[in-house]
Design a protein around this motif. Structure first.
Motif, short mmCIF file in Angstrom:
data_model
loop_
_atom_site.label_atom_id
_atom_site.label_comp_id
_atom_site.label_asym_id
_atom_site.label_seq_id
_atom_site.Cartn_x
_atom_site.Cartn_y
_atom_site.Cartn_z
N ASN A 93 -15.24 28.33 -22.74
CA ASN A 93 -14.45 28.27 -23.98
C ASN A 93 -13.39 29.35 -24.01
O ASN A 93 -12.27 29.13 -24.51
N TYR B 20 -14.67 33.90 -33.53
CA TYR B 20 -13.82 32.88 -34.16
C TYR B 20 -13.20 33.43 -35.44
O TYR B 20 -13.83 34.20 -36.17
N THR B 21 -11.97 33.03 -35.70
CA THR B 21 -11.36 33.22 -37.02
C THR B 21 -10.74 31.88 -37.43
O THR B 21 -10.20 31.16 -36.59
N HIS B 22 -10.87 31.54 -38.70
CA HIS B 22 -10.36 30.27 -39.23
C HIS B 22 -10.90 29.08 -38.46
O HIS B 22 -10.23 28.05 -38.32
N GLY B 23 -12.13 29.22 -37.91
CA GLY B 23 -12.75 28.13 -37.19
C GLY B 23 -12.21 27.91 -35.79
O GLY B 23 -12.56 26.91 -35.15
N GLN B 24 -11.37 28.83 -35.30
CA GLN B 24 -10.75 28.67 -33.99
C GLN B 24 -11.10 29.86 -33.09
O GLN B 24 -11.29 30.98 -33.57
N PRO B 25 -11.20 29.64 -31.77
CA PRO B 25 -11.46 30.76 -30.85
C PRO B 25 -10.38 31.83 -31.01
O PRO B 25 -9.19 31.51 -31.02
N ALA B 26 -10.82 33.09 -31.11
CA ALA B 26 -9.86 34.15 -31.43
C ALA B 26 -9.82 35.23 -30.35
O ALA B 26 -8.79 35.42 -29.69
N ALA C 67 -9.35 28.55 -24.22
CA ALA C 67 -8.62 28.94 -25.43
C ALA C 67 -7.79 30.21 -25.26
O ALA C 67 -7.17 30.67 -26.23
#
Length: 496
Positions: free
Chosen positions: A359, A153-159, A363
């Motif tokens: 996930n 994750y980066t910035h709380g989002q799947p990356a 995403a």
């Protein structure tokens, strides 16, 4: 008018002197006894005291240690502090002249800072042992989960796709640096203040190196003013102690996020969850919360030590002495609990790979490799490739399907951006967007593919071995010094 008051004032006794006395009993009495023995051996070896005098003092010190029950000893106000209590006992047993000879060429000033360093040495050693144990456990877990897929994750989002081993390796790198930093700052504890006396050393022919050696220090601290005025052994140490818990707190916060129902990437075993008293479905991984708050408490306690030293005079003063020192020990206590719990917690957890794959598909976390493939295979600029990949991702997310099943959406996005059909086949598209293929391509130095991970973990293990060897050498030197001091002191009590 004559001042007829008697020392100590009852309020001063109850609010300051009695708590300090209890603190010495709890934390410093044993170290003070070691200093008494080492100083007496040095006074004898240098000829400052004669053998007969030293033998009688040594015998009295031995008897005081055997006959004093620290648990039942309480502060009466008869003596200013524990130091004067011991000196009074010497004088009672030996007479005022001989009983006072032990204090030749020393002061409570150099004794205090030596005692404080000895007490910190014990705590830092235990902390470093705990941290190296955690590092060992994380390295073993990283090997075990070298190929276990996770969503990063980066910035709380799947990356992007990664592996649990790769994630842990990042935490291991920081932890190893934190261990090395704490060990380096603990080096200031290895310089002995004894012999500085009040400020300027002594007119007697003392041997400062011998006392340092007998107490297990590496060497005397050189500048005698600095021995009683410098508090960098406090500020440097607590600055270094703060950082592991600040850094581990970030990993612990990830564990909270990963174990949330909506993410579900980390499965915490039943032995480490608690149930709700009212909601039967709840699995609460509360050890994570305890680790997080204890890590923050530890950081705060270290900051308290640093703040207490701020704007204090550059001299011997109570702001850096017994009560303050004892307050800092709480940081070691709470920090030790974090290390112990995390060492048990992380190896016990597992990654839920089914949730990871779900996930990842939802995403489109492999879409970066699709863009990279378009640059390599189709000859697009990365900006063009990025646009094609972004349109593809938006389309499959809207349709609720996995990226690997979105070849039609990709082809449409490619045509819209370039005005031609893609050369990339449906099979090649599936490979470019696969989770395992993404990891396998990241085989550069520091990446999550097996080869760079193997090299990294082997390197971390070697670094850890080096840190442990350094710590073991220090512990061996201190044990040898303790044996040597016991032997030298015992010889003083034996008749020639």
């Amino acid at each position: 008018m004559t001042d007829s008051s008697t020392f100590p004032d009852p309020t001063y006794r109850d609010t300051v002197l009695a708590p300090l006395f209890e603190g010495v009993k709890t934390h410093f009495a044993g170290h003070m006894a070691a200093i008494n023995r080492a100083h007496l051996v040095m006074l004898t070896e240098t000829g400052i005291l004669g053998a007969t005098e030293s033998g009688r003092i040594a015998g009295a010190l031995r008897d005081i240690a055997a006959e004093t029950d620290l648990e039942t000893l309480s502060y009466t106000g008869e003596h200013e502090d524990y130091f004067f209590y011991v000196e009074a006992e010497l004088k009672r047993r030996l007479g005022p002249d001989l009983g006072g000879m032990l204090h030749t060429a020393r002061s409570r000033n150099d004794m205090d800072h030596t005692v404080f360093k000895l007490a910190l040495q014990t705590r830092v050693t235990a902390m470093l042992e705990g941290m190296t144990g955690l590092a060992e456990a994380l390295i073993a877990k990283a090997w075990e989960d070298r190929d276990t897929a996770i969503v990063a994750y980066t910035h709380g989002q799947p990356a992007q796709p990664s592996t649990f081993g790769h994630y842990l390796a990042a935490a291991i790198e920081v932890l190893l640096s934190d261990i090395a930093r704490l060990a380096r700052e603990a080096g200031a504890l290895d310089l002995c203040p004894m012999g500085a006396a009040a400020i300027t050393t002594s007119g007697f022919p003392i041997d400062r190196a011998r006392v340092a050696e007998l107490l297990g220090f590496a060497a005397p601290k050189q500048n005698s003013y600095g021995c009683i005025a410098s508090v960098d052994y406090i500020t440097g140490l607590y600055s270094a102690l703060k950082l592991p818990f600040l850094h581990l707190g970030r990993v612990i916060q990830d564990m909270a996020f990963w174990s949330a129902f909506e993410v579900g990437q980390l499965h915490v075993p039943n032995s480490l969850v608690q149930i709700s008293s009212i909601m039967p479905q709840k699995r609460n991984p509360v050890p994570i919360e305890h680790m997080r708050h204890l890590a923050s408490v530890t950081v705060g306690r270290c900051e308290t030590m640093l703040g207490t030293m701020h704007n204090t005079p550059f001299t011997d003063m109570n702001d850096s002495e017994g009560e303050v020192q004892a307050a800092g020990y709480d940081a070691f206590a709470s920090g030790g609990r974090v290390i112990a719990l995390l060492t048990a917690f992380l190896p016990a957890c597992r990654i839920d790979e089914g949730r990871v794959r779900a996930n990842a598909d939802a995403a489109c976390v492999t879409v970066t490799e699709l863009a990279d493939t378009l640059v390599r295979v189709e000859g697009l600029s990365f900006r063009q490739a990025h646009e094609v990949a972004a349109k593809t991702a938006r389309a499959v997310i809207a349709e609720g399907c996995a990226l690997g099943a979105g070849y039609g959406d990709f082809a449409a996005a490619f045509r819209a951006e370039t005005g031609r059909d893609p050369g990339l086949s449906e099979e090649e598209f599936a490979q470019a967007t696969s989770f395992d293929g993404f990891i396998a391509r990241r085989d550069r130095f520091g990446g999550p593919a097996p080869a760079p991970m193997n090299a990294a973990l082997e390197g971390y293990a070697a670094r850890l071995d080096g840190l442990r060897a350094d710590l073991a050498a220090i512990q061996t030197r201190r044990r040898d010094a303790e044996t040597a001091l016991t032997t030298a002191f015992t010889q003083l009590t034996e008749p020639a």
